[in-house]
Each structure stands twice: as structure tokens, then as C-alpha cells.
Motif scaffolding. Structure first.
Motif, PDB file in Angstrom:
ATOM      1  N   ALA A 117       1.605 -26.484 -12.001  1.00 54.64           N
ATOM      2  CA  ALA A 117       1.225 -25.102 -11.709  1.00 54.64           C
ATOM      3  C   ALA A 117       2.466 -24.270 -11.392  1.00 54.64           C
ATOM      4  O   ALA A 117       2.569 -23.105 -11.807  1.00 54.64           O
ATOM      5  CB  ALA A 117       0.238 -25.063 -10.540  1.00 54.64           C
TER       6      ALA A 117
ATOM      7  N   HIS B  58       3.712 -20.950 -13.409  1.00 57.31           N
ATOM      8  CA  HIS B  58       3.974 -19.717 -12.655  1.00 57.31           C
ATOM      9  C   HIS B  58       5.415 -19.247 -12.879  1.00 57.31           C
ATOM     10  O   HIS B  58       5.661 -18.056 -13.111  1.00 57.31           O
ATOM     11  CB  HIS B  58       3.713 -19.942 -11.169  1.00 57.31           C
TER      12      HIS B  58
ATOM     13  N   THR C  47       7.045 -15.748 -14.765  1.00 60.20           N
ATOM     14  CA  THR C  47       7.790 -14.824 -13.909  1.00 60.20           C
ATOM     15  C   THR C  47       9.084 -14.419 -14.607  1.00 60.20           C
ATOM     16  O   THR C  47       9.949 -15.265 -14.844  1.00 60.20           O
ATOM     17  CB  THR C  47       8.112 -15.476 -12.552  1.00 60.20           C
TER      18      THR C  47
END
Length: 322
Positions: free
Chosen positions: A274, A278, A282
Motif C-alpha cells: 500500500a 501511495h 505521489t
């Protein structure tokens, strides 16, 4: 059937090894550069009367055929063909193992590793069918196959035994099939992730080993996109598998989560993957930093697969090892 399955695994290992050699030959011959013939310069001759006479240029020979490049390509295609043969043998070994056991072949660590590696190589062949330009990743994929399948055969092998009572449930198929499938895709995803880190370093001017191999890899941007696509595909399946395991644990043991060693490491893997997704989404996080998280996630999966079954005991101790 059991003996046939064992023999098929051995033949699959040999086929993966042959495929790896084929890809290695492609790398070895990959240094050949096409030689381009150039026209001979026009020479000017001074005549007896002081005039300039231009001599006709020499005839230009046809550029020689780059045989090394052609042989490299043939070696790579041979490696792909051998990988496909190995995958067929691999699948046949799983099918015959399941028929001999009269159940799905996921009941112990040996069978689990065989299934995960098959999912990985099958997914690789699908990717390669859609993107043939990624063929040179086959060297690393077949290396992983040889190491993991040989480890399963030589170290993890156990005779066929009935399932332990706790596994006799329809959740066995639901939970284990999804965790196996997700693990196989994560296994494949680790290959372009490592390839990207190597190629990215090469493109930034690093020339030391292992970056001497990186110059023959596909472009870093394409490898990074493939890494993300595979992980984005596998992560929801892995999440469902963890949830299905919690539901099964509630039915079997009266609690959905108990921080058993395998549950703990599954949670760690989920958090790391995860974190990778993420970080990848970004913009301020560099691609190589995010990709290192993907590699770390695969290492946690290996720990959950091998380390937990070997060094820890718990409710999930079904590895079959003494």
C-alpha cells in the motif's frame, strides 16, 4: 500420478534452466553493433597541364549482415520458447499432483511455491505476448523460476498427505487461490522493478556491475510503468485474500485476527505494498524511491512464505516441513 508429477517438476526445472541459458546467450551476443559501410571519398588528381581531374569513387560494398545481432535475437526467441515449454510442464506437474492428492494442490509449502511460480510465469507469457519488446527481462524471470522451483523440489518437497482438518473448507479454495494468484503477480512484478532500478541507474551514468547488464534492458520508463501496472492489479486481489482469510479464521477459530506470525507478516506485506502504491501516486516521490518499496514488499512476501513456515510456529503452520 505422484511420481509423474515429481518427474514433470524436474523436467520443468531443466526447461527453465535451458531458457535461462538462451536468454544469457542473447545478452552475451547483444554487444554486436551493425556496421555501416561508407562511400569512399572522391580523390582529386592533378593532371600534367595543371588541371584537376576527379577520380570516380570506388564502388561501395553492401553493409555486412550483422550475424551476431541475428543470433542474439534467435537465442532470445529460443529462450521464450523454452520458457513456454517449461510452463506447460509446470502446469502438468500441478495437475497431476492435484489428481494424485484428490484436492487442489495447495496443501503445503511445496505445493504453494509450485503454484505461485506457475502463476508468475504464466502472467509473464501473457505480458510478453502483448509487449514482445520486454523479452530481455526473460533472463531474470527464468533465473527466479530456476531458484524457486529448484528450492521447492530439493528442500521443500513432501509426499502427498490429506489436508489437515482445519483446511477442509470451501474457504480453502477461496482464500488460498486468491493469495496464490496475488503472490504470483507480485513475484512477476518484482522482476521489472529490479530491472527498472538497474536501467535507471545506467541511464543516469552508472556503469559498474550490475549496470553492465542494464544497457541491454528495455527503457527505464517502460519497466517502471509495467511494475506499477502489475502491482496495481495484484494489490486488490491480495486485499481480498486477507479479508477472506479473516472471515475463515472467524469460522474456524472463533476470531478474525489474532496476530499469528503469518497474519502479522501478511499485514506487513499489505502495508508495504500500500505504501508503494501511495508513493507511486505521489508526484513528489521519485520513481526509484517508490520502486524500492515494491522490492521491499516482495522481500516481506518471501519472509512470509519461507521464514514464517521455517522459523515460527502458529495456527498457519501447514508447511509440511519437519
Amino acid at each position: 500420478m505422484s511420481a509423474l508429477s515429481d518427474n514433470l517438476v524436474t523436467f520443468a526445472i531443466l526447461a527453465y534452466l535451458i531458457a535461462m541459458i538462451g536468454h544469457a546467450v542473447e545478452y552475451a551476443l547483444g554487444n554486436a553493433r551493425t556496421r555501416v559501410a561508407t562511400a569512399a571519398p572522391v580523390r582529386e588528381l592533378v593532371g600534367a597541364g595543371g588541371g584537376v581531374v576527379k577520380e570516380p569513387p570506388a564502388p561501395v560494398a553492401e553493409p555486412p549482415v550483422d550475424r551476431s545481432a541475428r543470433r542474439a535475437r534467435l537465442a532470445g526467441l529460443f529462450g521464450v520458447g523454452a520458457t513456454a515449454v517449461a510452463a506447460v510442464l509446470h502446469l502438468a506437474a500441478l495437475v497431476t499432483r492435484g489428481l494424485a492428492a484428490d484436492r487442489m494442490p495447495w496443501g503445503n509449502m511445496y505445493e504453494f511455491v509450485l503454484t505461485v511460480t506457475f502463476i508468475g510465469v504464466a502472467a509473464w507469457l501473457v505480458v510478453l505476448w502483448k509487449r514482445p519488446s520486454l523479452r530481455k527481462l526473460g533472463l531474470f524471470l527464468t533465473l527466479v523460476m530456476v531458484l524457486l522451483v529448484a528450492t521447492a523440489e530439493l528442500v521443500l518437497y513432501v509426499p502427498i498427505v490429506p489436508l489437515v482438518p482445519a483446511l477442509n473448507s470451501y474457504w480453502f479454495i477461496i482464500h488460498v487461490s486468491t493469495i496464490v494468484f496475488a503472490s504470483g503477480i507480485f513475484l512477476l512484478g518484482a522482476v521489472p522493478a529490479v530491472g527498472f532500478l538497474m536501467r535507471n541507474g545506467y541511464e543516469k551514468g552508472k556503469r559498474s556491475f550490475p549496470y553492465t547488464l542494464a544497457k541491454r534492458l528495455p527503457g527505464a520508463a517502460g519497466l517502471e510503468r509495467l511494475t506499477f501496472a502489475l502491482h496495481a492489479f495484484a494489490f486488490p486481489i491480495f486485499t481480498f485474500a486477507v479479508i477472506a482469510g479473516a472471515i475463515w479464521a472467524e469460522a474456524a477459530w472463533g476470531r478474525p485476527w489474532g496476530w499469528d506470525p503469518k497474519e502479522t507478516w501478511a499485514f506487513i506485506s499489505w502495508v508495504v505494498y500500500a505504501g508503494y502504491l501511495h508513493a507511486r501516486a505521489t508526484p513528489s516521490v521519485r520513481r526509484n524511491v517508490a520502486t524500492w518499496l515494491a522490492v521491499l514488499g516482495f522481500l516481506t512476501m518471501l519472509m512470509n512464505l519461507f521464514g514464517v513456515n521455517i522459523f515460527f510456529t502458529g495456527l498457519h503452520s501447514y508447511g509440511g516441513l519437519d
